[in-house]
Design a protein around this motif. Structure first.
Motif, PDB file in Angstrom:
ATOM      1  N   CYS A 115      -7.972  -0.786   0.858  1.00  0.00           N
ATOM      2  CA  CYS A 115      -7.269  -0.770   2.156  1.00  0.00           C
ATOM      3  C   CYS A 115      -7.418  -2.134   2.818  1.00  0.00           C
TER       4      CYS A 115
ATOM      5  N   CYS B 124       0.855  -1.190   0.000  1.00  0.00           N
ATOM      6  CA  CYS B 124       0.000   0.000   0.000  1.00  0.00           C
ATOM      7  C   CYS B 124       0.892   1.241   0.000  1.00  0.00           C
TER       8      CYS B 124
ATOM      9  N   CYS C 102       0.320  -4.741   4.782  1.00  0.00           N
ATOM     10  CA  CYS C 102       0.315  -3.476   4.040  1.00  0.00           C
ATOM     11  C   CYS C 102       1.662  -3.198   3.373  1.00  0.00           C
TER      12      CYS C 102
ATOM     13  N   CYS D  89       0.661   5.680   7.400  1.00  0.00           N
ATOM     14  CA  CYS D  89      -0.642   5.243   7.905  1.00  0.00           C
ATOM     15  C   CYS D  89      -0.579   4.862   9.389  1.00  0.00           C
TER      16      CYS D  89
HETATM   17  S1  SF4 Z   1      -4.246   0.042   6.833  1.00  0.00           S
HETATM   18 FE1  SF4 Z   1      -4.959   0.504   4.759  1.00  0.00          FE
HETATM   19  S2  SF4 Z   1      -4.200   2.543   4.303  1.00  0.00           S
HETATM   20 FE2  SF4 Z   1      -3.088   1.811   6.086  1.00  0.00          FE
HETATM   21  S3  SF4 Z   1      -1.239   0.976   5.233  1.00  0.00           S
HETATM   22 FE3  SF4 Z   1      -2.706  -0.711   5.427  1.00  0.00          FE
HETATM   23  S4  SF4 Z   1      -3.723  -0.823   3.459  1.00  0.00           S
HETATM   24 FE4  SF4 Z   1      -2.673   1.151   3.552  1.00  0.00          FE
END
Ligand code: SF4
Ligand SMILES: Nc1ncnc2c1ncn2[C@@H]1O[C@H](COP(=O)(O)OP(=O)(O)O)[C@@H](O)[C@H]1O
Ligand SMILES: [Mg+2]
Length: 339
Positions: free
Chosen positions: A321, A290, A303, A296
């Motif tokens: 997400c 991500c 992620c 985040c």
């Molecule tokens: S929780 Fe969602 S937005 Fe945050 S790093 Fe993981 S995938 Fe990305």
């Protein structure tokens, strides 16, 4: 849903050369796999911090920059790679930029600025063309007797109306508005927005409305998409997205909107103090998995190496997400099944 514009997995990459002899190649992934649809008469807002790829997305639609890969279809016709059909395409997709000076030739009078697309696309000339220019001027609220004036003789708001009249001249299906009201003062902004809404009601033109001002986007857009580092993170009906943002980045954007309430200010300041200081990623050095994971607050192991797939959100739209597919849920909750 009737689809006017269908954008699928669009990539726009730029290659920069660095070093004394340009031997080092750097790839800027300005748009990195974006998909969305636009309906006739619809306004899709695009928000995201500076550098997230909003303008490049708009420029790709306008064919001002080439798509590296992916597909764009207008009314089912492939427009990603046009050969010899540029004129027809130019008629269908128009643009209004932030600074009308860059799009309105200061050495031309209004009759020619707005008349040019009428000649090009509809073969109009002479008195008939002037009459149509007059109609367009009236349509954008400028009064028809301004044909011999130059752009410099108009105020900022009036120049934006000229730019809109010029964009409308070819009777487009889509207008890309890239920060189209950002340079205007608040009351002029709302007049131009009302104008855009009236014109949409009359002509069913669709807008791709790119802006960093969230309040403006919330006001004008039926649906809103949120971009970060070349990717669409979340897209959905505007009210759902603003009331129940499902993506941590959308929340962050909404939280960045200035507030007057001192208690809220204090809370935010404290929250900022607790954030780790990280080097912000750029489209030349994208994080794996991500792309938001370095910033985040909810980051999980998955992620860092897996790109999240879009999942539908209750109340409409989708979010990309991992929280929504596996972890604890944020406000906009996902549905069990697609649809
Ligand atoms: S929780 Fe969602 S937005 Fe945050 S790093 Fe993981 S995938 Fe990305
Ligand atoms: N012609 C170009 N050549 C190289 N890099 C570019 C070019 N146009 C845009 N970029 C880069 O692509 C990224 C996205 O830019 P842009 O689409 O203008 O973002 P936004 O409109 O969201 O601010 C930025 O990092 C920008 O520097
Ligand atoms: Mg921009």
């Amino acid at each position: 849903m009737s689809v006017l514009l269908d954008v699928a997995d669009l990539h726009v990459h730029f290659t920069l050369r660095r070093g004394l002899f340009g031997q080092e190649k750097v790839i800027v992934r300005a748009v990195n796999g974006v998909s969305f649809m636009l309906q006739p008469g619809e306004t899709l807002g695009i928000v995201g911090e500076s550098g997230s790829g909003k303008s490049t997305l708009g420029r790709a639609l306008l064919r001002l920059v080439p798509a590296t890969s992916g597909n764009m279809r207008l009314d089912g016709r492939e427009i990603t790679k046009l050969r010899g059909r540029m004129l027809e395409f130019r008629r269908d997709v128009q643009v209004v930029f932030q600074d009308p000076y860059s799009s309105l030739n200061p050495a031309m009078v209004v009759a020619d600025i707005i008349g040019e697309p009428l000649t090009l696309h509809h073969g109009m000339r002479g008195a008939a063309r002037d009459a149509r220019v007059g109609d367009l001027l009236e349509q954008v609220g400028l009064g028809r007797h301004q044909l011999e004036r130059y752009p410099s003789e108009f105020s900022g708001g009036q120049r934006q109306r000229l730019a809109i009249a010029r964009a409308l001249a070819s009777e487009p299906r889509v207008i890309v508005c890239d920060e189209a009201v950002s340079a205007l003062d608040v009351s002029t902004q709302s007049q131009v927005i009302n104008l855009l809404e009236d014109l949409q009601a009359q002509t069913r033109v669709a807008y791709l409305f790119i802006a960093h001002d969230l309040a403006v986007v919330r006001h004008i857009s039926h649906r809103t998409g949120v971009m970060y580092l070349g990717r669409m993170m979340e897209l959905g009906p505007t009210e759902r997205l603003f009331e129940a943002p499902a993506h941590p980045y959308t929340r962050k954007l909404l939280d960045a909107v200035p507030v007057l309430d001192p208690a809220v200010q204090k809370r935010r300041k404290a929250a900022r103090r607790n954030l780790p200081v990280v080097e912000l990623p750029t489209p030349t050095r994208l994080p794996a998995g991500c792309v938001f994971h370095t910033r985040c607050p909810h980051v999980m192991d998955v992620c860092r190496h897996e790109v999240p797939e879009p999942v539908p959100v209750q109340g409409g739209g989708w979010v990309a997400c991992h929280l929504q597919s596996s972890g604890p849920k944020l406000a906009g909750r996902p549905l069990d099944a697609l649809g």
